[in-house]
Design a protein around this motif. Structure first.
Motif, short mmCIF file in Angstrom:
data_model
loop_
_atom_site.label_atom_id
_atom_site.label_comp_id
_atom_site.label_asym_id
_atom_site.label_seq_id
_atom_site.Cartn_x
_atom_site.Cartn_y
_atom_site.Cartn_z
N ARG B 56 0.83 -1.20 0.00
CA ARG B 56 0.00 0.00 0.00
C ARG B 56 0.87 1.25 0.00
N GLY B 57 0.28 2.35 -0.49
CA GLY B 57 1.00 3.62 -0.58
C GLY B 57 1.48 4.11 0.77
N ARG B 58 2.65 4.72 0.78
CA ARG B 58 3.26 5.20 2.02
C ARG B 58 3.24 6.73 2.13
N GLY B 59 2.54 7.39 1.19
CA GLY B 59 2.53 8.86 1.19
C GLY B 59 1.47 9.44 2.12
N GLY B 60 0.59 8.58 2.64
CA GLY B 60 -0.41 9.10 3.58
C GLY B 60 -1.73 8.38 3.50
N THR B 67 -4.06 -1.53 -7.29
CA THR B 67 -5.24 -0.89 -7.87
C THR B 67 -4.83 0.29 -8.75
N LYS B 68 -3.86 1.07 -8.25
CA LYS B 68 -3.41 2.22 -9.03
C LYS B 68 -2.68 1.79 -10.30
N LEU B 69 -1.86 0.75 -10.18
CA LEU B 69 -1.18 0.23 -11.37
C LEU B 69 -2.22 -0.19 -12.40
N ALA B 83 7.67 9.83 -9.18
CA ALA B 83 8.04 9.43 -7.83
C ALA B 83 7.93 10.66 -6.95
N ASN B 84 7.04 10.58 -5.95
CA ASN B 84 6.76 11.74 -5.12
C ASN B 84 7.66 11.75 -3.88
N GLY B 85 8.70 12.58 -3.95
CA GLY B 85 9.61 12.72 -2.82
C GLY B 85 9.54 14.11 -2.23
N CYS B 86 8.41 14.77 -2.42
CA CYS B 86 8.27 16.17 -1.96
C CYS B 86 8.32 16.26 -0.44
N GLU B 87 7.69 15.29 0.20
CA GLU B 87 7.65 15.26 1.67
C GLU B 87 7.35 16.65 2.22
N SER B 88 6.22 17.19 1.81
CA SER B 88 5.90 18.56 2.23
C SER B 88 5.48 18.62 3.69
N ARG B 162 6.19 24.11 -0.43
CA ARG B 162 4.88 24.47 0.10
C ARG B 162 4.25 23.24 0.71
N PHE B 163 3.35 23.45 1.66
CA PHE B 163 2.71 22.27 2.27
C PHE B 163 1.93 21.48 1.24
N LEU B 164 1.41 22.17 0.22
CA LEU B 164 0.58 21.49 -0.77
C LEU B 164 1.36 20.94 -1.94
N SER B 165 2.67 21.19 -1.97
CA SER B 165 3.48 20.83 -3.13
C SER B 165 3.36 19.35 -3.50
N GLY B 166 3.32 18.48 -2.49
CA GLY B 166 3.33 17.05 -2.75
C GLY B 166 1.96 16.45 -2.96
N GLN B 167 0.90 17.26 -2.84
CA GLN B 167 -0.44 16.75 -3.15
C GLN B 167 -0.41 16.39 -4.64
N LEU B 200 1.23 7.56 -13.14
CA LEU B 200 1.32 6.82 -11.89
C LEU B 200 2.13 7.64 -10.91
N ILE B 201 1.48 8.14 -9.84
CA ILE B 201 2.20 8.89 -8.82
C ILE B 201 2.31 8.03 -7.57
N GLN B 202 3.52 7.77 -7.15
CA GLN B 202 3.71 7.00 -5.92
C GLN B 202 4.74 7.68 -5.05
N ASN B 203 4.52 7.56 -3.77
CA ASN B 203 5.48 8.06 -2.80
C ASN B 203 6.80 7.28 -2.95
N VAL B 204 7.92 7.92 -2.68
CA VAL B 204 9.21 7.26 -2.89
C VAL B 204 9.40 6.05 -1.96
N GLU B 205 8.79 6.08 -0.77
CA GLU B 205 8.91 4.92 0.12
C GLU B 205 8.14 3.73 -0.45
N THR B 206 6.99 4.00 -1.07
CA THR B 206 6.23 2.93 -1.73
C THR B 206 7.11 2.28 -2.80
N LEU B 207 7.79 3.11 -3.57
CA LEU B 207 8.62 2.61 -4.67
C LEU B 207 9.82 1.82 -4.13
C1 LIG Z 1 -1.97 18.51 1.24
C2 LIG Z 1 -1.36 17.22 0.81
C3 LIG Z 1 0.02 17.10 0.74
C4 LIG Z 1 0.62 15.90 0.31
N1 LIG Z 1 1.97 15.83 0.28
C5 LIG Z 1 2.56 14.66 -0.10
C6 LIG Z 1 3.98 14.56 -0.15
O1 LIG Z 1 4.70 15.50 0.16
N2 LIG Z 1 4.52 13.38 -0.55
C7 LIG Z 1 3.73 12.30 -0.90
O2 LIG Z 1 4.27 11.26 -1.27
N3 LIG Z 1 2.39 12.38 -0.87
C8 LIG Z 1 1.79 13.53 -0.48
N4 LIG Z 1 0.43 13.61 -0.47
C9 LIG Z 1 -0.34 12.44 -0.95
C10 LIG Z 1 -0.38 12.44 -2.49
O3 LIG Z 1 -1.49 13.23 -2.90
C11 LIG Z 1 -0.54 11.03 -3.07
O4 LIG Z 1 -1.63 10.41 -2.45
C12 LIG Z 1 0.68 10.15 -2.89
O5 LIG Z 1 1.84 10.75 -3.39
C13 LIG Z 1 0.46 8.84 -3.63
O6 LIG Z 1 1.52 7.94 -3.39
P1 LIG Z 1 1.36 6.61 -2.54
O7 LIG Z 1 0.05 5.95 -2.97
O8 LIG Z 1 2.54 5.80 -2.91
O9 LIG Z 1 1.32 7.00 -1.12
C14 LIG Z 1 -0.20 14.79 -0.05
C15 LIG Z 1 -1.58 14.92 0.03
C16 LIG Z 1 -2.17 16.10 0.48
C17 LIG Z 1 -3.67 16.17 0.55
#
Ligand SMILES: Cc1cc2nc3c(=O)[nH]c(=O)nc-3n(C[C@H](O)[C@H](O)[C@H](O)COP(=O)(O)O)c2cc1C
Ligand code: SF4
Ligand code: SF4
Lengths: 65, 429
Positions: B56-60, B67-69, B83-88, B162-167, B200-207
């Motif tokens: 499962r995804g590790r981004g939150g 399912t996403k694949l 690969a989402n490594g923003c970690e906002s 920004r806090f929203l950067s990684g959304q 396909l957007i995935q958190n870097v820990e998921t990858l």
């Molecule tokens: C406000 C907000 C900020 C977010 N910031 C991040 C982030 O910095 N890094 C991240 O991986 N996901 C972040 N997410 C979740 C992503 O939208 C997305 O669900 C995620 O990258 C998907 O990867 P995963 O399924 O591997 O977790 C954020 C979501 C919200 C609502």
């Protein structure tokens, strides 16, 4: 079955929708709609469609469940 | 940085760590061996493996990766991987650790994910100030090019801080040259994301986990964790512990065992924040027995989120900490949805009034109503997160809030903040 949803980026808070569909939409204190998230009862679908068509920014959406 | 030495089978993700340095390709291959080739493990094989692993995804959001694949594979057009490594999330440090020290594990995962969805291109995103990530990724990519490891074309992307950067939709918007603001879904990025392509957007820990699943298999993967939440999780532990930092735990590990791995608590606690700034405040009493899985936390109305845990010391004021973060989150909205802009500002303003002892008589009733009305009424989950954070604070620290409303700031209000965040610079729009 359909549900009503607002695209909050498009919605400018006219409140027109709440006037046309008070059974399903109320306004918060800033004039933005709070929409019932349940599926619309059949009797309200036509009204909901009219409210959606009337929204000046087309931000009120009817979505199939 | 460490792992729970008491759990058999750990560390996994962090097993190759080498004292703060980037783990180079030689060391990475010594630790984990080569990736299975395309012939040994094709797209269908990968999908099957991910499905059976339960990853499962590790981004939150803990969304099942399989399912996403599947969604990206079913969408029309040439797919791309991000690969989402923003970690906002300001309190979290686990993605920075992966990008800086274990870039090959992440890049392996990106290569595999691209293979699974038939993508020829992939983008690795991080926030601009994270120059250590950029350097490691550049080094790692040049090592991999020399050895012709990847079939995917990689590029790097530095997102705004920004806090929203990684959304995810805000990230897509930035990659396409737009502002760091979420967009309305549908369309989902899996259907129409970067350059309107299936993304396909995935958190870097998921990858990074995918890199292990592909090598060691689904059965091995499931040996750690619970039935519903398989494998290990990186958590960032901050606050009143002897050794704050990133720890690798098995899902379901009691919070007390995590504290012990971090050398124990360094003071009495006022409370614990689980899940970062979108997370839940929990009372300190009995918190050591709390298991770190979404299933167990769910019984307390909490979730693991990105895995950030803060032990708030008793000398700190939970009211002051909550108010500062609420104000930060309210100023970090993308400013485009009426309910979010007005609701988060009203919550932050009213909370501030409470903390200063200048609350209106209806303050608590207003806060409760706004927190209930707000979720689901923005284009992204930002308002949901803020509402949850605030309502769990009001519940957990009810006497402290009431006390501030009556008497104003307490001694703890002046303590150095434990929940920190980047100071908004005036240059930002
Ligand atoms: C406000 C907000 C900020 C977010 N910031 C991040 C982030 O910095 N890094 C991240 O991986 N996901 C972040 N997410 C979740 C992503 O939208 C997305 O669900 C995620 O990258 C998907 O990867 P995963 O399924 O591997 O977790 C954020 C979501 C919200 C609502
Ligand atoms: S009519 Fe449209 S713009 Fe006006 S409040 Fe309703 S959804 Fe928003
Ligand atoms: S809900 Fe808030 S943060 Fe999310 S897009 Fe809308 S205004 Fe921005």
């Amino acid at each position: 079955m359909t549900r009503l949803r607002v695209n909050p980026i498009g919605c400018v808070g006219h409140g027109l929708c709440a006037e046309l569909l008070p059974e399903w939409i109320e306004l918060d204190e800033w004039g933005y709609p709070i929409v019932d998230r349940e599926s619309l009862p059949a009797g309200l679908e036509a009204h909901a469609r009219r409210a959606a068509d009337a929204c000046p920014t087309l931000a009120l959406l009817l979505q199939p469940d | 940085m460490a792992t729970l030495a008491t759990t058999v089978g750990l560390p996994r993700l962090l097993s190759a760590l080498s004292g703060g340095e980037m783990v180079d390709l030689d060391r990475h291959l010594d630790a984990h061996g080569l990736l299975p080739s395309d012939r040994e493990l094709d797209a269908n094989g990968l999908l099957d493996l991910v499905e059976r692993s339960g990853l499962r995804g590790r981004g939150g959001a803990a969304f099942p990766m399989a399912t996403k694949l599947g969604a990206v594979r079913a969408a029309r057009g040439p797919a791309i991987v991000v690969a989402n490594g923003c970690e906002s999330e300001p309190i979290s440090a686990k993605d920075a650790l992966l990008l800086h020290e274990l870039p090959h594990l992440v890049l392996d995962g990106v290569e595999l994910a691209a293979r699974a969805v038939g993508a020829a291109e992939a983008i690795v995103a991080f926030e601009t100030p994270n120059t250590a990530a950029r350097m490691s990724l550049e080094n790692a990519l040049s090592e991999r090019r020399a050895e012709r490891i990847d079939s995917t074309r990689f590029s790097l992307f530095a997102a705004e801080e920004r806090f929203l950067s990684g959304q995810e939709t805000a990230l897509v918007s930035q990659i396409d040259g737009g502002p760091p603001k979420p967009t309305f879904v549908p369309p989902r990025p899996t259907d129409r994301g970067v350059g309107r392509r299936p993304t396909l957007i995935q958190n870097v820990e998921t990858l990074a986990n995918l890199a292990l699943v592909a090598r060691y298999g689904a059965e091995w993967y499931r040996e750690l964790g619970t039935d519903a939440e398989t494998g290990s999780k990186l958590v960032t532990l901050a606050g009143a512990v002897e050794n704050p930092g990133v720890y690798e735990i098995e899902f379901g590990t009691p919070l007390g065992a995590l504290f012990a791995a971090a050398g124990g608590l360094s003071s009495e606690l006022a409370g614990v924040l689980v899940g970062g700034y979108f997370g839940s405040w929990l009372p300190a009493a009995g918190v050591g027995a709390l298991e770190l899985s979404n299933e167990a936390l769910g019984h307390h109305g909490a979730a693991l989120g990105c895995g950030a845990v803060v032990a708030l010391p008793a000398r700190s004021c939970p009211v002051a900490e909550t108010v500062r973060v609420a104000i930060y989150l309210a100023t970090e909205t993308a400013g485009q949805c009426g309910p979010c802009v007005h609701g988060t500002a009203a919550i932050a303003r009213t909370l501030h009034g409470v903390a200063e002892g200048k609350a209106s008589p209806t303050a608590f009733a207003d806060l409760k109503r706004w927190a209930e009305e707000l979720p689901g009424r923005g284009a992204c989950h930002h308002p949901n997160g803020l509402a949850h954070f605030v309502s769990t604070a009001l519940r957990t620290f009810k006497p402290q809030f009431a006390d501030h409303a009556r008497h104003g700031p307490c001694d703890g209000c002046a303590a150095e903040p434990v929940l920190t965040f980047p100071q908004p610079s005036p240059a930002r729009p």
